[in-house]
Design an enzyme around this catalytic site. Sequence first.
Site, PDB file in Angstrom:
ATOM      1  CG  ASN A   1      -2.037  -1.007   1.113  1.00 28.89           C
ATOM      2  OD1 ASN A   1      -2.424  -1.395   0.023  1.00 28.89           O
ATOM      3  ND2 ASN A   1      -2.558  -1.443   2.246  1.00 28.89           N
TER       4      ASN A   1
ATOM      5  CG  HIS B   1      -4.558  -6.869   4.702  1.00 30.39           C
ATOM      6  ND1 HIS B   1      -5.533  -7.354   3.863  1.00 30.39           N
ATOM      7  CD2 HIS B   1      -4.287  -5.614   4.257  1.00 30.39           C
ATOM      8  CE1 HIS B   1      -5.824  -6.427   2.946  1.00 30.39           C
ATOM      9  NE2 HIS B   1      -5.081  -5.373   3.177  1.00 30.39           N
TER      10      HIS B   1
ATOM     11  CE1 TYR C   1      -3.013  -5.053  -0.501  1.00 35.30           C
ATOM     12  CE2 TYR C   1      -3.805  -7.293  -0.173  1.00 35.30           C
ATOM     13  CZ  TYR C   1      -4.041  -5.939  -0.225  1.00 35.30           C
ATOM     14  OH  TYR C   1      -5.304  -5.461   0.002  1.00 35.30           O
TER      15      TYR C   1
END
Length: 805
Positions: free
Chosen positions: A220, A270, A279
């Site tokens: 992210n 996460h 990811y």
Amino acid sequence: MTPPWSRRRFLAATGGSTCALALAGAATAAPPAAAAEPDEFATLRAKWRTLLLGEGFSPTAEPFKSKLTALGSLAAQYQAAMAPATGFLWPTLVFADPEPDKDTESYGYSANIQNSYNRLKTMAEAYCQPGTGVTGDAQLKADILTGLDHLKSQVYNAGQAAYGNWYNWQIGAPQALLDISLMMYEHLTADRIAATVAAIDHFVPDSAVASYTGTSTGANRIDLCRVLALRGLLDGTATKIALARDAISPVFPYVTTGDGLYADGSLIQHTWVPYTGSYGAVLIDGLSKLFALLGGSAWEVTDPQRQLFLDSVESAYAPFLHNGLMMDGVSGRAISRGVYASNPAVQQDDHLRGHVVVAHILLLGQGASAAENARWKSLAKGWYQRDAHCDVTAGSTLGVAPLSRVLAVLDDTTVAPLPEPAGHKVFPGMDRAVHRATGWAASVSMASERITYYENGNGENLRAWHTGSGMLYWWADGDGGQYSDGYWPTVDPYRLPGTTASLKPLADGEGGIWGAARPAAAWVGGTTDGTYGVTGQHLKGLSATLEARKSWFFLDDAVVCLGAGISASDGTGVVTVVDNRNLGANGTAALTLDGRTQSSDTTTKAHWAHLEGHGGYVFPGGTDLTTLREERTGTWKAINTGCSDTPVTRRYATLLADHGTDPTDASYAYVLLPGASARRTAERAGDRDWLVPLANSPRAQGVRVPSRGFTGVNFWEPGTVGKIAASAPVSVLIRERRDGTAVIAVADPAREVTGLTLTWKRPVKSVVSKASAVTSVDTGAELTVTFGDLSKTVGATHKLTVRLV
């Protein structure tokens, strides 16, 4: 192609003056400020366009011709379906939230903002790419700009409050918007650019990367940095690009908890979820592009710790890449994204995910050393060439740009393909182990207090409850489609291969979203000498009373699987799934038990089994084996609400050890022989000297394989097994080698051992080498090794090499 809505109707629906001005400006050349910008901004914008669109390919040659034609066709479909009105740009993608106070119900609306920009991005790429049939089309350009103006005025602007999923506002939508803007840069007015950067500054302020916490970590974080860097490029704001470059640095250092890359090669997102294949793919995609974009510029990423990420290609990614596929055990909820309902052409499986990651590795190589770049090209060529299930030049979903880079390597005769990286690797940071030997590979997925059973969220991956209950994935040569071909919507989720599971019914999404479900179990992990491996799991069932001890011993041609202490009290059955093989839509593989072909479901005493085209199974001492033939039908939508509801049917051959209802201290033992013939399976079953069982109880599990010089023991509590005694619960592997030496490998999977004395009742002459954790060694008639505090070594393996008498 002219869309089925009139310009007059659009202006009336949206408040004509603003849109009319925007449309009038669509023909205006690049903003006056562009000419005054330093050449470096223009250079980097051109570089980003190349990264998005590719280079060095012929649009009239396959596979590019077909891909470009399909791109143009899809763009034309999107263009024709555009019908701007209040609350949407496409009627099927409504983004006006009728109940903004209910965040969980707003996710679909915010996702449709991102999806709308993604459609415009497809149209922009079709406009810019050659050979699409709509290349440079004036009406397509006008409609792209109209779409941008509509989304800006309706929803993505500096006056809008975010709702639903933060990701759509901070990453998904702005990334697509910036890609469109940079592809269409020469057609944007100064006002459009100003409105775009104002909206992005509103939703993605500098504070989004001020601290390395929350949603600003790992993949992210890199996505946010990409947004900031491209936003800086768009209007020539150097400070934004500098901020993006500097904000990348917190991603590089190894972490010991939470999101990020671990020293052992684990990759977590996460907080609790192994995510190398999903990811992790986003992470390597973002960094490879940012390294390529900024390399050689005033904002080049020069942080020396960037090498830690470059090293991850072989420490983190390569172990999970096998003949072109990315193993599902590290792809989280992405395994449920088979066929999308909104666009059936967009599909995913382990091969397609693998192709994408390998393409990212090739791009990353452009920012690495010459030696790394050369080696990664050779690895990539080997992975792609060996993928017999999905040809990257034909069946892959890679876009034109990455495919152009891939084919450049495949066509380069100076690049020699490398074989699969061999050996065994443990990933204590994410409760995974990977094993590779000649002709096959395997991986086991587990769960602990540190790692979730499975992740669901956003309506995805709703029934993967038992994927962390010791699921054993394995591939023999030529069997690369085992988990690719409609597997996840059709497999019985209570009967995943290798798992021990309660048949207690579970609800979709049982245990909570985003990896919330984790067992209160610490002893999960194992040890390795680099070639062989010992793995163990203290299993506690999801929302069940089930408890068990499971062990796997990985060798050159086999995996020895033991289970003990299997107990439950839920009033339901418990099974251990020896295997559950996907035979495809029309598979008819013969199943043989002790030399007899099975034509119907049965439960019978068996010493060995063989499944044609797959491999063999040996049951030391014999076992009551249940075999099933099933034709199962399911839909992707049943496990992922965003996917297709078209029925999928596959045939399965299942081998079970049925422990009955509410078992007490049940056990199992079997040997998996991937790729073995029926003859070799029968021979192994008849060789009573090959495997020496040492223990299979809730206290310890161990085996010895004399012909391999191998002894492996998982001590669940202090004790003695065979010739090995341990004063604490540890995983132990001993391998006696032909050169007169032996390697002793020890790990503390539970991370609770503050001191250990290990004794091997075997004459030892001297110590060749030892790990720093070893505090003393006594040799002679037997070997005694004392270890210091292992609890803080995060499950790592500690090796000692000795010379035997």
